[in-house]
Design an enzyme around this catalytic site. Structure first.
Site, PDB file in Angstrom:
ATOM      1  N   ASP A 156      16.206  -5.914   7.953  1.00  0.00           N
ATOM      2  CA  ASP A 156      15.438  -4.955   7.884  1.00  0.00           C
ATOM      3  C   ASP A 156      16.206  -3.414   8.399  1.00  0.00           C
ATOM      4  O   ASP A 156      15.915  -2.346   7.853  1.00  0.00           O
ATOM      5  CB  ASP A 156      14.412  -4.677   9.173  1.00  0.00           C
ATOM      6  CG  ASP A 156      13.508  -3.642   9.195  1.00  0.00           C
ATOM      7  OD1 ASP A 156      12.889  -3.277   8.101  1.00  0.00           O
ATOM      8  OD2 ASP A 156      13.284  -3.063  10.344  1.00  0.00           O
ATOM      9  N   CYS A 213      -8.403  -6.875  -6.920  1.00  0.00           N
ATOM     10  CA  CYS A 213      -8.594  -6.519  -5.492  1.00  0.00           C
ATOM     11  C   CYS A 213      -8.073  -5.178  -4.999  1.00  0.00           C
ATOM     12  O   CYS A 213      -6.728  -5.032  -5.454  1.00  0.00           O
ATOM     13  CB  CYS A 213      -8.098  -7.784  -4.508  1.00  0.00           C
ATOM     14  SG  CYS A 213      -8.515  -7.223  -2.657  1.00  0.00           S
ATOM     15  N   CYS A 216      -6.840  -3.433   0.348  1.00  0.00           N
ATOM     16  CA  CYS A 216      -5.744  -2.532   1.011  1.00  0.00           C
ATOM     17  C   CYS A 216      -5.927  -1.132   0.873  1.00  0.00           C
ATOM     18  O   CYS A 216      -5.454  -0.333   2.041  1.00  0.00           O
ATOM     19  CB  CYS A 216      -4.300  -3.452   0.958  1.00  0.00           C
ATOM     20  SG  CYS A 216      -3.777  -3.221  -0.674  1.00  0.00           S
ATOM     21  N   CYS A 220      -7.288   2.371   3.753  1.00  0.00           N
ATOM     22  CA  CYS A 220      -6.502   3.051   4.487  1.00  0.00           C
ATOM     23  C   CYS A 220      -7.062   4.053   5.009  1.00  0.00           C
ATOM     24  O   CYS A 220      -7.731   4.958   4.088  1.00  0.00           O
ATOM     25  CB  CYS A 220      -5.227   3.371   3.440  1.00  0.00           C
ATOM     26  SG  CYS A 220      -4.045   4.370   4.044  1.00  0.00           S
ATOM     27  N   CYS A 236       1.071   7.832   6.128  1.00  0.00           N
ATOM     28  CA  CYS A 236       0.832   6.599   6.335  1.00  0.00           C
ATOM     29  C   CYS A 236       0.809   6.583   8.064  1.00  0.00           C
ATOM     30  O   CYS A 236       1.556   7.237   8.694  1.00  0.00           O
ATOM     31  CB  CYS A 236       1.969   5.780   6.169  1.00  0.00           C
ATOM     32  SG  CYS A 236       1.775   3.941   6.710  1.00  0.00           S
ATOM     33  N   CYS A 263       0.064   0.707  12.299  1.00  0.00           N
ATOM     34  CA  CYS A 263      -1.312   0.708  11.579  1.00  0.00           C
ATOM     35  C   CYS A 263      -1.290  -0.740  10.834  1.00  0.00           C
ATOM     36  O   CYS A 263      -0.289  -1.104  10.045  1.00  0.00           O
ATOM     37  CB  CYS A 263      -1.727   1.692  10.867  1.00  0.00           C
ATOM     38  SG  CYS A 263      -3.415   1.438   9.937  1.00  0.00           S
ATOM     39  N   CYS A 266      -4.333  -2.247   6.258  1.00  0.00           N
ATOM     40  CA  CYS A 266      -3.840  -2.636   4.900  1.00  0.00           C
ATOM     41  C   CYS A 266      -3.398  -4.178   4.816  1.00  0.00           C
ATOM     42  O   CYS A 266      -3.845  -4.922   4.216  1.00  0.00           O
ATOM     43  CB  CYS A 266      -3.003  -1.849   4.192  1.00  0.00           C
ATOM     44  SG  CYS A 266      -1.251  -1.770   4.969  1.00  0.00           S
ATOM     45  N   CYS A 270      -6.120  -8.051   3.926  1.00  0.00           N
ATOM     46  CA  CYS A 270      -5.527  -8.865   2.723  1.00  0.00           C
ATOM     47  C   CYS A 270      -6.490 -10.087   2.726  1.00  0.00           C
ATOM     48  O   CYS A 270      -6.413 -11.021   3.725  1.00  0.00           O
ATOM     49  CB  CYS A 270      -4.188  -8.992   2.899  1.00  0.00           C
ATOM     50  SG  CYS A 270      -3.746 -10.012   1.491  1.00  0.00           S
TER      51      CYS A 270
END
Length: 395
Positions: A156, A213, A216, A220, A236, A263, A266, A270
């Site tokens: 990451d 779909c 998500c 938001c 975001c 958050c 989203c 799913c």
């Protein structure tokens, strides 16, 4: 999130002395999969370093449009992120790994409990950077010993396009929320990568299974998705509560609700999450004290108490002042006048970031006459705090 190369671990060394026979690439990969599973990785796949060419172009367009906001580390050396061979010319195979962190309760349920703070599921336990990196390094050392080839480890914090690489390696696909979605684990996967100089057999990439779909995008709170598969980070809530160093923009404060760190909306909505619970590792379990912390308790944290509460947690990286700023936004959204006492006390905080958020929280909880009684504090030395008083109509 962090920038630069802090997430790179360079590992190389001699093969095991007792290893008598060099494994074939297919046998080496099969053994690698078994070793990864034994270390607690839920999924593993191998892809080619050239697999993200198209994603690299999209990434450069994202930067050109300013969608990364103040995350300058994303824009630093973008060519390294867009092309793994620029990051390390010696890479021949990229091994992508995932660990399931599916929460044991629906994060959306906590949003109705306005006097508690909600912390993103990934941050309720120990810092995943540390947990995953230890496993990656152990696996990488095993691979070096078995193959004799050089490797590099990433988790990451380095310039690696993990999600496109994970899709190319067959771990899942990038959903319309831009996060990886897995048929086995839903939207709840921590990702890590091992770049190897070994030429390992590739896995077949996954394809998009989102269909029509739009759950998500629809959920938001701040409309951070201008189009499917595109994120404007500046809108975001994860960016606003974590990466954003200044005051929370007024236009987003009500929408933030009681989200005090990140958050999950989203991700949590799913439909693929119904498969995400099996195989949860105890090491990634949430701490009880971070599941539903009371806003009144969090507002009282000084720097020492903040560091103690969030020891080993990713929350610790944003610091006490930014965190309490977030808590005050949640207090302002709580509809609980009893919490006004906490905001009133923080009008005298040393941090202007905290003082400004306290003004806004009070403006949402008490009437104008009560707020006017505090007008002596409106002549604050910080311009942003003075602006908060002005917007509140006191100056």
């Amino acid at each position: 999130m962090a920038g630069g190369g802090a997430g790179i671990a360079h590992l190389c060394g001699p093969r095991l002395l007792n290893q008598a026979v060099k494994l074939s690439p297919a046998d080496l990969k099969a053994a690698l999969v078994r070793e990864a599973q034994a270390l607690g990785f839920g999924v593993i796949g191998v892809t080619d370093p050239d697999a993200t060419t198209q994603a690299g172009r999209y990434f450069l367009e994202f930067l050109a449009g300013g969608g990364h906001g103040d995350m300058d580390w994303l824009a630093a050396n973008p060519e390294r992120r867009a092309d793994p061979r620029v990051l390390w010319p010696g890479v021949r195979s990229i091994i992508m790994l995932g660990v399931n962190y599916g929460p044991d309760a629906n994060p959306l349920d906590a949003l109705t409990r306005k006097t508690i703070g909600t912390i993103s599921a990934y941050a309720q336990g120990d810092d995943y950077h540390d947990v995953i990196k230890k496993r990656l390094k152990t696996l990488a050392r095993w691979l070096v010993a078995m193959s004799g080839d050089e490797v590099k480890v990433f988790v990451d914090t380095a310039a690696v396009m993990e999600k496109p690489l994970a899709q190319a390696a067959g771990l899942g696909w990038q959903g319309k929320h831009t996060n990886l979605v897995s048929r086995e684990f839903g939207s709840w996967l921590f990702l890590g990568a091992i770049f190897s100089a070994s030429d390992l057999p590739r896995d077949e990439g996954d394809v998009d299974h989102c269909g029509s779909c739009t759950a998500c995008q629809d959920i938001c709170p701040t409309a951070a998705f201008p189009a499917p598969y595109k994120l404007d980070a500046r809108r975001c809530i994860s960016y606003l509560t974590i990466e954003n160093k200044g005051p929370i923009p007024r236009e987003f404060r009500k929408a933030i609700g009681n989200r005090i760190y990140g958050c999950d909306d989203c991700l949590a909505v799913c439909p693929w999450n119904k498969f995400a619970q099996a195989g949860r590792e105890a090491k990634l379990a949430a701490r009880d004290e971070l599941r539903a912390p009371a806003l009144s308790d969090l507002a009282r944290l000084d720097d020492t108490a903040f560091r103690a509460l969030f020891a080993k947690s990713p929350v610790k990286r944003i610091g006490r002042d930014r965190f309490v700023r977030n808590v005050l936004i949640a207090i302002g959204n709580s509809d609980d006048a009893s919490l006004a006492a906490e905001a009133r006390r923080l009008l005298d905080d040393e941090s202007p970031l905290v003082r400004g958020a306290a003004v806004w929280a009070l403006s949402e909880l008490i009437d104008r006459n009560e707020l006017a009684a505090l007008a002596s504090r409106a002549d604050d030395k910080d311009e942003n705090v003075r602006q908060e008083w002005q917007v509140a109509g006191i100056v």
